[in-house]
Design a protein around this motif. Structure first.
Motif, PDB file in Angstrom:
ATOM      1  N   TYR A   1      21.975   2.698  -3.697  1.00  0.00           N
ATOM      2  CA  TYR A   1      22.630   3.982  -3.157  1.00  0.00           C
ATOM      3  C   TYR A   1      22.332   4.051  -1.546  1.00  0.00           C
ATOM      4  CZ  TYR A   1      25.573   7.183  -5.312  1.00  0.00           C
ATOM      5  OH  TYR A   1      26.833   8.186  -5.652  1.00  0.00           O
ATOM      6  N   GLY A   2      21.764   3.066  -1.193  1.00  0.00           N
ATOM      7  CA  GLY A   2      21.621   3.093   0.419  1.00  0.00           C
ATOM      8  C   GLY A   2      20.251   3.697   0.637  1.00  0.00           C
ATOM      9  N   ILE A   3      19.291   4.296   0.085  1.00  0.00           N
ATOM     10  CA  ILE A   3      18.041   4.812   0.271  1.00  0.00           C
ATOM     11  C   ILE A   3      17.002   3.971   0.775  1.00  0.00           C
ATOM     12  CG2 ILE A   3      16.272   6.200  -0.660  1.00  0.00           C
ATOM     13  CD1 ILE A   3      18.295   7.316  -2.853  1.00  0.00           C
ATOM     14  N   ASP A   4      16.494   4.337   2.008  1.00  0.00           N
ATOM     15  CA  ASP A   4      15.450   3.390   2.624  1.00  0.00           C
ATOM     16  C   ASP A   4      14.273   2.908   1.737  1.00  0.00           C
ATOM     17  OD1 ASP A   4      13.694   2.504   4.344  1.00  0.00           O
ATOM     18  OD2 ASP A   4      13.468   4.274   5.637  1.00  0.00           O
ATOM     19  N   PRO A   5      14.329   1.710   1.751  1.00  0.00           N
ATOM     20  CA  PRO A   5      13.178   0.965   1.013  1.00  0.00           C
ATOM     21  C   PRO A   5      11.755   1.246   1.261  1.00  0.00           C
ATOM     22  CG  PRO A   5      14.961  -0.710   1.901  1.00  0.00           C
ATOM     23  CD  PRO A   5      15.018   0.580   2.628  1.00  0.00           C
ATOM     24  N   LYS A   6      11.491   1.632   2.723  1.00  0.00           N
ATOM     25  CA  LYS A   6      10.236   2.339   2.909  1.00  0.00           C
ATOM     26  C   LYS A   6       9.862   3.458   2.089  1.00  0.00           C
ATOM     27  CE  LYS A   6      10.339   0.737   7.606  1.00  0.00           C
ATOM     28  NZ  LYS A   6      10.061   0.937   9.088  1.00  0.00           N
ATOM     29  N   VAL A   7      10.622   4.405   1.975  1.00  0.00           N
ATOM     30  CA  VAL A   7      10.235   5.627   1.259  1.00  0.00           C
ATOM     31  C   VAL A   7      10.472   5.559  -0.194  1.00  0.00           C
ATOM     32  CG1 VAL A   7      11.112   7.220   3.077  1.00  0.00           C
ATOM     33  CG2 VAL A   7      12.693   6.602   1.200  1.00  0.00           C
TER      34      VAL A   7
ATOM     35  N   VAL B   1      11.456  -6.006   3.243  1.00  0.00           N
ATOM     36  CA  VAL B   1      10.736  -5.755   2.232  1.00  0.00           C
ATOM     37  C   VAL B   1       9.035  -5.770   2.712  1.00  0.00           C
ATOM     38  CG1 VAL B   1       9.715  -6.647  -0.189  1.00  0.00           C
ATOM     39  CG2 VAL B   1      12.216  -6.384   0.485  1.00  0.00           C
ATOM     40  N   THR B   2       8.949  -6.753   3.554  1.00  0.00           N
ATOM     41  CA  THR B   2       7.501  -6.754   4.022  1.00  0.00           C
ATOM     42  C   THR B   2       7.100  -5.451   4.716  1.00  0.00           C
ATOM     43  OG1 THR B   2       7.365  -9.216   4.051  1.00  0.00           O
ATOM     44  CG2 THR B   2       5.845  -8.333   5.751  1.00  0.00           C
ATOM     45  N   GLU B   3       8.023  -5.031   5.642  1.00  0.00           N
ATOM     46  CA  GLU B   3       8.006  -3.739   6.353  1.00  0.00           C
ATOM     47  C   GLU B   3       7.766  -2.546   5.676  1.00  0.00           C
ATOM     48  OE1 GLU B   3      11.255  -3.861   9.175  1.00  0.00           O
ATOM     49  OE2 GLU B   3      10.246  -5.278  10.650  1.00  0.00           O
ATOM     50  N   ALA B   4       8.562  -2.654   4.558  1.00  0.00           N
ATOM     51  CA  ALA B   4       8.337  -1.644   3.347  1.00  0.00           C
ATOM     52  C   ALA B   4       7.159  -1.585   2.868  1.00  0.00           C
ATOM     53  CB  ALA B   4       9.361  -1.569   2.480  1.00  0.00           C
ATOM     54  N   ALA B   5       6.499  -2.511   2.490  1.00  0.00           N
ATOM     55  CA  ALA B   5       5.209  -2.731   1.969  1.00  0.00           C
ATOM     56  C   ALA B   5       4.102  -2.340   3.031  1.00  0.00           C
ATOM     57  CB  ALA B   5       4.807  -4.051   1.150  1.00  0.00           C
ATOM     58  N   ASP B   6       4.058  -2.812   3.942  1.00  0.00           N
ATOM     59  CA  ASP B   6       3.066  -2.209   4.991  1.00  0.00           C
ATOM     60  C   ASP B   6       3.215  -0.863   5.232  1.00  0.00           C
ATOM     61  OD1 ASP B   6       2.677  -4.930   5.258  1.00  0.00           O
ATOM     62  OD2 ASP B   6       3.543  -5.530   7.056  1.00  0.00           O
ATOM     63  N   PHE B   7       4.323  -0.460   5.456  1.00  0.00           N
ATOM     64  CA  PHE B   7       4.519   0.933   5.747  1.00  0.00           C
ATOM     65  C   PHE B   7       3.873   1.697   4.506  1.00  0.00           C
ATOM     66  CE2 PHE B   7       7.179   4.999   4.773  1.00  0.00           C
ATOM     67  CZ  PHE B   7       6.755   5.515   5.918  1.00  0.00           C
ATOM     68  N   ALA B   8       4.236   1.386   3.195  1.00  0.00           N
ATOM     69  CA  ALA B   8       3.589   2.042   1.948  1.00  0.00           C
ATOM     70  C   ALA B   8       2.105   2.045   2.268  1.00  0.00           C
ATOM     71  CB  ALA B   8       4.028   1.334   0.993  1.00  0.00           C
ATOM     72  N   GLU B   9       1.462   0.815   2.417  1.00  0.00           N
ATOM     73  CA  GLU B   9       0.077   0.751   2.499  1.00  0.00           C
ATOM     74  C   GLU B   9      -0.693   1.442   3.382  1.00  0.00           C
ATOM     75  OE1 GLU B   9      -1.614  -3.436   1.784  1.00  0.00           O
ATOM     76  OE2 GLU B   9       0.501  -4.022   1.089  1.00  0.00           O
ATOM     77  N   GLN B  10       0.065   1.512   4.610  1.00  0.00           N
ATOM     78  CA  GLN B  10      -0.457   2.286   5.753  1.00  0.00           C
ATOM     79  C   GLN B  10      -0.369   3.838   5.806  1.00  0.00           C
ATOM     80  OE1 GLN B  10       1.205  -0.066   9.038  1.00  0.00           O
ATOM     81  NE2 GLN B  10       0.550  -1.865   8.430  1.00  0.00           N
ATOM     82  N   SER B  11       0.484   4.093   5.109  1.00  0.00           N
ATOM     83  CA  SER B  11       0.822   5.727   4.955  1.00  0.00           C
ATOM     84  C   SER B  11      -0.427   6.334   4.048  1.00  0.00           C
ATOM     85  CB  SER B  11       2.077   5.951   4.264  1.00  0.00           C
ATOM     86  OG  SER B  11       3.235   5.443   4.939  1.00  0.00           O
ATOM     87  N   PRO B  12      -0.745   7.782   4.739  1.00  0.00           N
ATOM     88  CA  PRO B  12      -1.539   8.488   3.947  1.00  0.00           C
ATOM     89  C   PRO B  12      -1.353   8.916   2.706  1.00  0.00           C
ATOM     90  CG  PRO B  12      -0.609   9.787   5.826  1.00  0.00           C
ATOM     91  CD  PRO B  12      -0.188   8.366   6.054  1.00  0.00           C
ATOM     92  N   GLU B  13      -2.253   9.256   2.044  1.00  0.00           N
ATOM     93  CA  GLU B  13      -1.902   9.997   0.476  1.00  0.00           C
ATOM     94  C   GLU B  13      -1.746  11.429   0.607  1.00  0.00           C
ATOM     95  OE1 GLU B  13      -5.267   8.938  -2.098  1.00  0.00           O
ATOM     96  OE2 GLU B  13      -4.804   6.901  -2.126  1.00  0.00           O
TER      97      GLU B  13
END
Length: 353
Positions: free
Chosen positions: A105-111, A326-338
């Motif tokens: 549905y076109g939702i950003d892989p990062k979020v 996908v790599t950028e999405a995973a990096d974004f997820a790992e670096q984002s705060p809880e």
């Protein structure tokens, strides 16, 4: 033929065979996609495949907690159906195997990845995780952990579309296991009585958790499940994205014409276990490999693209681009705060009591 049947019934004294007196949708035609459409279907399915593979890796590393249900093998269903929908107008709701539907549905892989890892930047602010993702902006309403619950909720979404007259259609997915839930049939009854604009989609991936559909369902031709409610059903090859896209067109024409709900059974297959914690010992590796070799939806489109003149180098570049996303999405997820601890208390109740 009809006259012969009538004469035979007169000779034997038995009544003539019943004829179907209800209007039915036509048999869907396989979508005739141009080169650009084929490339887009391939890109979306490959994005889902690579995203889910990376999610599996992150789960193995302990970065994703709870349950995690991967969509690998079923990509043609979400991509084929949702390519025919209008994001922001039509609504989508599904069960807990939901990452692929959000990507389609076109939702950003990062979020999405941030939500999987429970981060504040996630689409549900890290509080939903793998099974409970929402985007009101996209009219994507989950992600539901209760088996079959999304069918009743989707019927409510369809009621809202009809009540408000917004022209929208609800696409409500559920699995072959959920097809045996009682609330599904209560929803069917209401949807047909009120001629609600809803497409019910059974993603028949052959196994309800660890039990094959023919062991769990007395009627394993699941597209027939709506017949007693006068809901027409169609069975579709869910491993062929063009067949799925064609079925979506037929279903949307039926529903948008005000004829009420329709039921699609998508015959598909999941390559991984029910969830990441499922070793899938109820089927053989040979069975899974046989489906991969004969029916993989991505490889099928790859062959169509080759026939359309798309070079191997173009496809390799596309794969490299997808891997980067996908790599950028995973990096974004790992670096984002809880999330903040205070987030535990937000959105629990609509009002303050």
């Amino acid at each position: 033929m009809a006259k012969a049947a009538t004469r035979a019934s007169e000779d034997t004294g038995s009544p003539p065979p019943p004829t179907h007196n209800r209007e039915r949708p036509p048999e869907p035609q396989r979508h005739q996609a141009n080169r650009e459409e084929l490339l887009e279907y391939y890109r979306q399915m490959l994005l889902i495949r690579r995203f889910e593979e990376r999610a599996g890796q992150l789960y193995g590393l302990g970065l994703i907690g709870g349950f995690c249900h991967l969509y690998i093998g079923q990509e043609a269903v979400a991509v084929g159906l949702q390519s025919a929908m209008e994001p922001g107008k039509d609504s989508v709701i599904t069960g807990y195997r939901d990452h692929g539907h959000m990507l389609a549905y076109g939702i950003d892989p990062k979020v999405i990845m941030a939500e999987l890892t429970g981060r504040a930047a996630g689409i549900s602010r890290g509080k939903g995780g793998s099974m409970h993702m929402f985007s009101v902006e996209h009219k994507f309403y989950g992600g539901h952990g209760i088996v079959g619950a999304q069918v009743s909720l989707g019927t409510g979404l369809a009621f809202q579309h009809k009540y408000s007259g917004d022209g929208g259609v609800c696409l409500a997915y559920f699995g072959d296991g959920a097809a045996n839930q009682g609330q599904v049939y209560e929803s069917f009854n209401m949807a047909e009585l009120w001629k609600l604009p809803i497409i019910y989609v059974i993603e028949n991936n052959q196994y309800a958790m660890g039990t094959s559909v023919n062991r769990a369902s007395a009627e394993d031709q699941l597209y027939r499940r709506g017949e007693s409610f006068r809901i027409p059903g169609l069975q579709v090859d869910g491993m062929d994205v063009l067949a799925v896209r064609g079925a979506a067109t037929t279903a949307l024409e039926w529903v948008r014409a005000g004829k009420g709900p329709i039921l699609l059974e998508l015959k598909t297959y999941r390559y991984r276990g029910h969830s990441m914690s499922d070793p899938a010992k109820y089927r053989s590796r040979e069975e899974v490999q046989s489906v991969r070799d004969k029916s993989d939806p991505i490889e099928a489109v790859k062959r169509e693209l080759a026939a359309a003149g798309v070079s191997e180098d173009e496809l390799k570049k596309l794969d490299a681009d997808i891997k980067k996303i996908v790599t950028e999405a995973a990096d974004f997820a790992e670096q984002s705060p809880e999330p903040d601890a205070a987030e535990l208390y937000t959105d629990v109740l609509v009002e303050t009591y």
